[in-house]
Design a protein around this motif. Structure first.
Motif, short mmCIF file in Angstrom:
data_model
loop_
_atom_site.label_atom_id
_atom_site.label_comp_id
_atom_site.label_asym_id
_atom_site.label_seq_id
_atom_site.Cartn_x
_atom_site.Cartn_y
_atom_site.Cartn_z
N TRP A 273 1.13 -1.22 0.46
CA TRP A 273 -0.30 -0.24 0.07
C TRP A 273 1.27 1.06 -0.22
CZ3 TRP A 273 -5.24 0.42 -1.24
CH2 TRP A 273 -5.22 1.47 -0.69
N ASP A 274 0.60 2.04 -1.39
CA ASP A 274 1.90 3.56 -1.48
C ASP A 274 1.02 4.63 0.26
OD1 ASP A 274 3.02 5.48 -1.94
OD2 ASP A 274 2.36 4.87 -4.25
N PRO A 275 2.01 4.61 0.43
CA PRO A 275 1.92 5.53 1.82
C PRO A 275 1.94 7.45 1.11
CG PRO A 275 3.83 4.51 2.20
CD PRO A 275 3.84 4.05 1.50
N GLU A 276 2.47 7.18 -0.05
CA GLU A 276 2.90 8.55 -0.23
C GLU A 276 1.79 9.06 -1.07
OE1 GLU A 276 6.41 8.53 -3.00
OE2 GLU A 276 7.21 8.04 -1.33
N ILE A 277 0.92 8.07 -1.05
CA ILE A 277 -0.04 8.35 -1.77
C ILE A 277 -1.61 8.58 -0.52
CG2 ILE A 277 -2.27 7.89 -3.09
CD1 ILE A 277 -0.48 6.47 -4.99
N ASP A 278 -1.54 7.72 0.31
CA ASP A 278 -2.51 7.62 1.27
C ASP A 278 -1.91 7.70 2.91
OD1 ASP A 278 -5.25 7.14 2.70
OD2 ASP A 278 -4.66 5.42 3.10
N PRO A 279 -1.39 8.73 2.72
CA PRO A 279 -0.04 8.77 4.32
C PRO A 279 -1.01 8.19 5.93
CG PRO A 279 -0.19 11.12 2.92
CD PRO A 279 -1.39 9.88 2.50
N GLU A 280 -2.47 8.48 5.43
CA GLU A 280 -2.81 8.45 6.77
C GLU A 280 -3.66 7.38 6.54
OE1 GLU A 280 -2.67 9.95 9.72
OE2 GLU A 280 -1.16 11.67 8.15
N TRP A 281 -3.88 6.47 5.59
CA TRP A 281 -4.70 5.26 5.85
C TRP A 281 -6.43 5.85 5.26
CZ3 TRP A 281 0.13 5.13 8.03
CH2 TRP A 281 1.17 3.86 7.81
N VAL A 282 -6.44 7.35 5.07
CA VAL A 282 -8.14 7.52 5.03
C VAL A 282 -8.36 6.49 3.85
CG1 VAL A 282 -9.64 9.72 4.88
CG2 VAL A 282 -7.48 9.54 6.56
N LEU A 283 -7.72 6.57 3.17
CA LEU A 283 -8.60 6.03 1.61
C LEU A 283 -8.67 4.21 2.02
CD1 LEU A 283 -6.79 7.61 -1.24
CD2 LEU A 283 -8.73 8.54 -0.34
N PHE A 284 -7.41 3.70 2.66
CA PHE A 284 -6.91 2.92 3.06
C PHE A 284 -8.80 2.27 3.80
CE2 PHE A 284 -6.96 -1.27 5.22
CZ PHE A 284 -6.68 -2.17 4.20
N GLY A 285 -9.00 2.98 4.65
CA GLY A 285 -9.82 3.05 5.18
C GLY A 285 -11.19 2.99 4.76
N GLU A 286 -11.35 4.05 3.86
CA GLU A 286 -12.60 3.92 3.28
C GLU A 286 -13.14 2.80 2.57
OE1 GLU A 286 -12.41 7.84 1.49
OE2 GLU A 286 -12.78 8.88 2.66
N MET A 287 -11.83 1.82 1.81
CA MET A 287 -11.77 1.01 0.45
C MET A 287 -12.26 0.03 1.83
SD MET A 287 -9.30 -0.31 -1.48
CE MET A 287 -8.36 -1.56 -0.33
N ALA A 288 -11.58 -0.29 2.93
CA ALA A 288 -11.39 -1.57 3.41
C ALA A 288 -13.11 -1.52 4.14
CB ALA A 288 -10.67 -1.61 4.71
N LYS A 289 -13.71 -0.88 4.81
CA LYS A 289 -15.34 -0.76 4.74
C LYS A 289 -15.99 -0.43 4.18
CE LYS A 289 -14.73 3.69 7.05
NZ LYS A 289 -14.97 5.19 7.64
N ALA A 290 -16.24 0.01 2.68
CA ALA A 290 -17.11 -0.71 1.28
C ALA A 290 -16.91 -2.02 0.91
CB ALA A 290 -16.43 0.23 0.82
N ALA A 291 -15.54 -2.33 0.50
CA ALA A 291 -15.42 -4.23 0.77
C ALA A 291 -16.11 -4.50 2.45
CB ALA A 291 -13.81 -4.37 0.96
N GLY A 292 -16.01 -4.75 3.56
CA GLY A 292 -16.15 -5.24 4.72
C GLY A 292 -18.07 -5.13 4.18
N GLN A 293 -18.78 -4.47 3.91
CA GLN A 293 -19.85 -4.31 3.67
C GLN A 293 -20.79 -4.98 2.38
OE1 GLN A 293 -19.87 0.28 3.78
NE2 GLN A 293 -20.12 0.55 5.48
N ALA A 294 -19.63 -4.87 1.56
CA ALA A 294 -19.78 -5.45 -0.07
C ALA A 294 -20.68 -7.20 0.51
CB ALA A 294 -18.96 -5.19 -0.76
N ILE A 295 -18.78 -7.57 0.85
CA ILE A 295 -19.30 -8.81 1.43
C ILE A 295 -19.77 -9.54 2.46
CG2 ILE A 295 -17.38 -10.36 2.75
CD1 ILE A 295 -15.06 -8.62 1.74
N ARG A 296 -20.66 -8.33 3.60
CA ARG A 296 -21.52 -8.56 4.52
C ARG A 296 -23.16 -9.27 3.45
NH1 ARG A 296 -22.64 -4.48 8.95
NH2 ARG A 296 -23.48 -3.73 7.20
N ALA A 297 -23.24 -7.97 2.22
CA ALA A 297 -23.86 -7.68 1.95
C ALA A 297 -24.13 -9.51 0.68
CB ALA A 297 -24.15 -7.08 1.33
N GLU A 298 -23.30 -9.88 -0.04
CA GLU A 298 -23.08 -11.41 -0.27
C GLU A 298 -23.98 -12.30 0.70
OE1 GLU A 298 -24.41 -11.42 -3.70
OE2 GLU A 298 -23.78 -9.31 -3.14
N ASN A 299 -22.95 -12.30 1.79
CA ASN A 299 -22.81 -13.61 2.62
C ASN A 299 -22.73 -13.19 3.95
OD1 ASN A 299 -21.86 -15.45 3.75
ND2 ASN A 299 -21.75 -17.45 2.07
N GLY A 300 -24.09 -12.39 4.88
CA GLY A 300 -23.20 -12.31 5.82
C GLY A 300 -23.22 -13.11 7.23
#
Length: 309
Positions: A17-44
């Motif tokens: 994960w490139d810290p120069e693009i996302d030094p505070e992991w804000v974008l990672f956090g948003e992506m991970a939450k979206a993925a977690g929600q999508a996975i739960r929606a498919e198979n809880g």
């Protein structure tokens, strides 16, 4: 069968994960939450695992808690290589696990741990047995990295390549099996530690080792396997055929499937470590893979729908 879905791999390691693009992991956090929600929606019922962190860093987990990421996660995963790359000793494993348990109530898995045979195969064998002594009974999943040595004609997934010196070349000697498929001494020791120990083995696109790997894992008594499905690979010609072949070959194992690697044309920067331009596209890929290979608790497959961007 799919046992769990892992969201990314080593998000706090700049090789993934490139810290120069996302030094505070804000974008990672948003992506991970979206993925977690999508996975739960498919198979809880499917456990969602945070991509194994390397280094093991309680402050990083606390940061993600602050972003609300762990609200969409069921398991926290750790990666550790104290005999090769980490700045701590192998006997510290229990303390490292406890550092993470101190900041989260979620279960902790160790989804990559290994020892290179770069210096000596006997060192790897000792490291395997000592790791098992330290972790068996303490964490519910231990995935040894890896089954095969990395072929020398390939590149290791790391940002610095040969500039790392001997640390880079250790990547090529992590297997229980040599590149030619012959077993090292640690393979026999590993067979005595299954099924408590599982394997982490990454399969490259159209990997020629797949069928032999399945045979070896069965011979060694492996039950739990961690591997990956690459978002970047999903844009290759015949990607779906390869994904089907891989997952069908692994059907007899309990698989933790890791979703990671940004397609160059869908990243903020053209690199697999980049945060994506749109987090929803990664979430859609995760959902499509769960629909196809895990479903909602039945074996029905639906057509894969992945945004072309």
């Amino acid at each position: 069968m799919i046992e769990a879905a892992m969201i990314w791999n080593e998000p706090n390691n700049k090789s993934h994960w490139d810290p120069e693009i996302d030094p505070e992991w804000v974008l990672f956090g948003e992506m991970a939450k979206a993925a977690g929600q999508a996975i739960r929606a498919e198979n809880g019922s499917l456990p969602r695992v945070l991509g194994g962190i390397s280094p093991i860093d309680a402050a990083f987990i606390s940061r993600l808690i602050g972003y609300g990421v762990l609200d969409e996660i069921d398991v926290v995963a750790l990666h550790g290589f104290p005999l090769d790359w980490n700045l701590w000793q192998i006997h510290e494993w229990p303390r490292r696990v406890e550092e993470i348990r101190a900041v989260t109530h979620l279960p902790v898995w160790v989804t990559e741990v290994g020892v290179s045979s770069f210096g000596a195969e006997e060192v790897q064998d000792w490291g395997l047995r000592r790791t098992a002594e330290l972790l068996r009974g303490d964490v519910p999943r231990i995935h040894w990295y890896s089954l095969y040595d990395l072929p020398r004609a390939w590149e290791a997934t790391t940002r610095h390549k040969e500039a790392e010196g001997s640390s880079y070349y250790r990547h090529f000697y992590m297997g229980l099996l040599r590149e030619d498929g012959t077993p090292k001494p640690a393979a026999e020791s590993f067979a005595g530690l299954t099924p408590d120990l599982g394997i982490c083995q990454w399969f490259h696109f159209e990997d020629h080792r797949l069928d032999d790997a399945v045979a070896w894992m069965k011979r060694l008594g492996v039950r739990h396997l961690r591997t990956g499905l690459s978002w970047a690979d999903s844009f290759r010609p015949d990607a779906l055929a390869w994904f089907d072949r891989q997952m069908e070959a692994l059907a007899d194992f309990d698989v933790t499937v890791t979703f990671c690697f940004t397609p160059e044309h869908r990243g903020i920067a053209p690199h697999h470590t980049s945060a994506p331009q749109a987090k929803e596209e990664f979430a859609e890929f995760c959902a499509a893979m769960i629909r196809r290979y895990a479903g909602s608790g039945n074996a029905t497959r639906e057509p894969m729908r992945v945004s072309a961007g």
